[in-house]
Design a protein around this motif. Structure first.
Motif, mmCIF file in Angstrom:
data_model
loop_
_atom_site.group_PDB
_atom_site.id
_atom_site.type_symbol
_atom_site.label_atom_id
_atom_site.label_comp_id
_atom_site.label_asym_id
_atom_site.label_seq_id
_atom_site.Cartn_x
_atom_site.Cartn_y
_atom_site.Cartn_z
ATOM 1 N N SER A 26 9.875 -93.162 15.938
ATOM 2 C CA SER A 26 8.474 -93.194 15.724
ATOM 3 C C SER A 26 7.906 -92.466 14.734
ATOM 4 C CB SER A 26 7.657 -93.612 16.933
ATOM 5 O OG SER A 26 7.601 -92.550 17.552
ATOM 6 N N GLU A 27 8.614 -91.123 14.934
ATOM 7 C CA GLU A 27 7.909 -89.885 14.292
ATOM 8 C C GLU A 27 8.846 -88.699 14.434
ATOM 9 O OE1 GLU A 27 3.900 -87.234 13.968
ATOM 10 O OE2 GLU A 27 4.412 -88.548 15.719
ATOM 11 N N VAL A 28 9.144 -87.810 13.305
ATOM 12 C CA VAL A 28 9.920 -86.729 13.628
ATOM 13 C C VAL A 28 9.128 -85.533 13.328
ATOM 14 C CG1 VAL A 28 11.746 -85.514 12.724
ATOM 15 C CG2 VAL A 28 12.169 -88.177 12.868
ATOM 16 N N CYS A 29 9.316 -84.428 14.108
ATOM 17 C CA CYS A 29 8.651 -83.067 13.899
ATOM 18 C C CYS A 29 9.993 -82.330 13.857
ATOM 19 C CB CYS A 29 7.800 -82.767 14.994
ATOM 20 S SG CYS A 29 6.360 -83.733 14.867
ATOM 21 N N VAL A 30 9.841 -80.801 13.572
ATOM 22 C CA VAL A 30 10.802 -80.071 13.232
ATOM 23 C C VAL A 30 10.534 -78.797 13.789
ATOM 24 C CG1 VAL A 30 11.765 -81.126 11.364
ATOM 25 C CG2 VAL A 30 10.484 -79.294 10.938
ATOM 26 N N VAL A 31 11.588 -77.891 14.574
ATOM 27 C CA VAL A 31 11.160 -76.708 14.839
ATOM 28 C C VAL A 31 12.324 -75.678 14.637
ATOM 29 C CG1 VAL A 31 10.884 -75.044 17.015
ATOM 30 C CG2 VAL A 31 9.851 -77.478 16.857
ATOM 31 N N THR A 32 12.050 -74.606 14.211
ATOM 32 C CA THR A 32 13.440 -73.788 13.944
ATOM 33 C C THR A 32 13.296 -72.331 14.503
ATOM 34 O OG1 THR A 32 12.318 -72.883 11.762
ATOM 35 C CG2 THR A 32 14.018 -74.910 11.685
ATOM 36 N N LEU A 33 14.297 -71.681 14.773
ATOM 37 C CA LEU A 33 14.213 -70.509 15.286
ATOM 38 C C LEU A 33 13.343 -69.407 14.227
ATOM 39 C CD1 LEU A 33 14.551 -68.093 17.163
ATOM 40 C CD2 LEU A 33 16.965 -67.888 16.621
ATOM 41 N N ALA A 34 13.959 -69.394 12.840
ATOM 42 C CA ALA A 34 13.415 -68.894 11.852
ATOM 43 C C ALA A 34 13.174 -69.611 10.667
ATOM 44 C CB ALA A 34 14.167 -67.865 11.642
ATOM 45 N N ARG A 35 12.189 -68.941 9.696
ATOM 46 C CA ARG A 35 12.088 -69.725 8.569
ATOM 47 C C ARG A 35 11.947 -68.673 7.367
ATOM 48 N NH1 ARG A 35 11.357 -72.330 4.172
ATOM 49 N NH2 ARG A 35 9.469 -73.567 3.675
ATOM 50 N N VAL A 36 12.842 -69.139 6.336
ATOM 51 C CA VAL A 36 12.953 -68.216 5.255
ATOM 52 C C VAL A 36 11.618 -68.239 4.310
ATOM 53 C CG1 VAL A 36 14.197 -67.722 3.001
ATOM 54 C CG2 VAL A 36 15.614 -68.411 4.974
ATOM 55 N N ALA A 37 10.934 -67.254 3.910
ATOM 56 C CA ALA A 37 9.760 -67.235 3.112
ATOM 57 C C ALA A 37 9.969 -66.584 1.704
ATOM 58 C CB ALA A 37 8.646 -66.661 3.918
ATOM 59 N N LYS A 38 9.281 -67.363 0.993
ATOM 60 C CA LYS A 38 9.553 -66.820 -0.466
ATOM 61 C C LYS A 38 9.340 -65.509 -0.878
ATOM 62 C CE LYS A 38 8.706 -71.038 -3.190
ATOM 63 N NZ LYS A 38 7.924 -71.656 -4.252
ATOM 64 N N ALA A 43 16.008 -86.099 9.455
ATOM 65 C CA ALA A 43 14.693 -86.775 9.746
ATOM 66 C C ALA A 43 14.857 -87.970 9.209
ATOM 67 C CB ALA A 43 13.768 -86.133 9.137
ATOM 68 N N ASP A 44 15.498 -88.309 8.021
ATOM 69 C CA ASP A 44 15.675 -89.538 7.378
ATOM 70 C C ASP A 44 16.662 -90.453 8.240
ATOM 71 O OD1 ASP A 44 14.111 -89.094 5.232
ATOM 72 O OD2 ASP A 44 15.874 -88.379 3.996
ATOM 73 N N ALA A 45 17.681 -89.711 8.975
ATOM 74 C CA ALA A 45 18.586 -90.405 9.791
ATOM 75 C C ALA A 45 17.790 -91.179 10.915
ATOM 76 C CB ALA A 45 19.962 -89.641 10.067
ATOM 77 N N CYS A 46 16.977 -90.193 11.582
ATOM 78 C CA CYS A 46 16.285 -90.551 12.874
ATOM 79 C C CYS A 46 14.980 -91.666 12.500
ATOM 80 C CB CYS A 46 15.411 -89.517 13.259
ATOM 81 S SG CYS A 46 16.649 -88.235 14.030
ATOM 82 N N LEU A 47 14.452 -91.548 11.467
ATOM 83 C CA LEU A 47 13.606 -92.572 11.046
ATOM 84 C C LEU A 47 14.241 -93.811 10.675
ATOM 85 C CD1 LEU A 47 11.106 -90.573 8.870
ATOM 86 C CD2 LEU A 47 10.629 -91.366 11.133
ATOM 87 N N ALA A 48 15.591 -93.964 9.929
ATOM 88 C CA ALA A 48 15.999 -94.945 9.740
ATOM 89 C C ALA A 48 16.768 -95.852 10.892
ATOM 90 C CB ALA A 48 17.376 -94.921 8.975
ATOM 91 N N SER A 49 16.772 -94.994 12.201
ATOM 92 C CA SER A 49 17.078 -95.586 13.254
ATOM 93 C C SER A 49 15.964 -95.697 14.317
ATOM 94 C CB SER A 49 18.125 -94.699 14.137
ATOM 95 O OG SER A 49 19.280 -94.561 13.441
ATOM 96 N N ARG A 50 14.560 -95.802 13.639
ATOM 97 C CA ARG A 50 13.513 -96.282 14.140
ATOM 98 C C ARG A 50 12.927 -95.535 14.901
ATOM 99 N NH1 ARG A 50 13.570 -100.624 17.261
ATOM 100 N NH2 ARG A 50 15.885 -100.861 17.845
ATOM 101 N N GLY A 86 11.635 -96.172 18.486
ATOM 102 C CA GLY A 86 10.064 -96.372 19.200
ATOM 103 C C GLY A 86 9.570 -95.151 19.793
ATOM 104 N N ARG A 87 10.459 -94.060 19.610
ATOM 105 C CA ARG A 87 10.136 -92.613 20.362
ATOM 106 C C ARG A 87 10.130 -91.570 19.214
ATOM 107 N NH1 ARG A 87 13.659 -91.615 25.470
ATOM 108 N NH2 ARG A 87 12.537 -89.592 25.618
ATOM 109 N N PRO A 88 9.247 -90.687 19.449
ATOM 110 C CA PRO A 88 9.328 -89.046 18.647
ATOM 111 C C PRO A 88 10.273 -88.389 18.899
ATOM 112 C CG PRO A 88 7.584 -89.116 20.325
ATOM 113 C CD PRO A 88 8.181 -90.527 20.654
ATOM 114 N N VAL A 89 11.025 -87.877 17.970
ATOM 115 C CA VAL A 89 12.189 -86.901 17.947
ATOM 116 C C VAL A 89 11.419 -85.373 17.390
ATOM 117 C CG1 VAL A 89 14.198 -86.378 17.141
ATOM 118 C CG2 VAL A 89 13.727 -88.514 17.594
#
Length: 243
Positions: free
Chosen positions: A229-241, A220-227, A200-203
């Motif tokens: 409420s929502e998932v957001c993501v933050v990374t240090l770096a992003r590969v861009a095309k 994220a799928d694992a977190c949502l399967a364990s109920r 019931g909490r965001p991750v």
């Protein structure tokens, strides 16, 4: 406080602060010199709401890049502090493979700066996990270190062992997008002892680099399967095309 400041002054007299990248002397700890700062591709301005990659043109709030439109993301929003190129890439690799723990604190601050706009109240911050075999070899989980640093900067709850790798996975380097997603299927689960923390909490999931998003999607799928409420993501770096 005065005693602490005096000790810091003495420490700097013996060990002057150095640039995290080129080791030139700088004014403060955890910093980059001017040239290295300019050569580090910090992400600013309009970004994809799904992964944080820079976007150009007439960008509206909530717009997504081609990758995030093409691939169904199980998370709601995502952000990244740097592009995975030039000095930014070198910093990530130094943290990941070079035991450069001095990068952890500034990295956490950079990530906190971009994470604030997507942080939910009472969100639990958790890192992408390493399999125990890889953890033994590397001795630390770089994603766990920067996740803890980011959580401290945000005064947010942190759970280092929320997720586990149920099996060892092969390196994703050089694999196609499809191969990356196939490799991660069923490889990550929520630690049964920690599942109650996210019901019931965001991750907010944290990783060092996002390429295809396969690892973050499995988490994220694992977190949502364990109920969660929502998932957001933050990374240090992003590969861009384009890079």
């Amino acid at each position: 406080m005065a005693r602490s400041a005096g000790f810091q002054t003495l420490l700097h007299a013996v060990f002057p602060p150095e640039c995290l990248s080129c080791r030139a002397r700088v004014a403060n700890d955890d910093g980059l010199c001017g040239p290295c700062w300019r050569d580090t591709a910090f992400i600013t301005g309009a970004v994809c709401d799904g992964c944080g990659v820079p976007m150009h043109g007439d960008v509206q709030s909530g717009d997504r890049c081609d990758d995030c439109l093409e691939i169904a993301r199980p998370w709601s929003q995502g952000r990244a502090a740097l592009l995975y190129k030039d000095r930014g890439r070198a910093l990530v690799l130094a943290l990941k493979h070079g035991d450069r723990h001095d990068i952890v604190r500034p990295a956490g601050r950079w990530m906190a700066n971009v994470a604030r706009e997507i942080m939910r109240d009472d969100a639990v911050v958790a890192p992408v996990p390493l399999h125990w075999v890889r953890m033994v070899r590397r001795r630390y989980n770089q994603s766990g270190l920067i996740a803890a640093s980011m959580a401290r900067s945000l005064s947010a709850p942190f759970c280092a062992d929320l997720l586990t790798r149920t099996r060892a996975t092969a390196s994703l380097d050089g694999k196609s997008r499809e191969a990356r997603f196939n490799e991660l299927k069923g490889a990550i689960a929520v630690n049964a002892k920690r599942a109650h923390l996210i019901a019931g909490r965001p991750v907010v999931l944290v990783d060092d680099v996002m390429t295809s998003g396969a690892t973050l999607a499995a988490c994220a799928d694992a977190c949502l399967a364990s109920r969660a409420s929502e998932v957001c993501v933050v990374t240090l770096a992003r590969v861009a095309k384009d890079d």
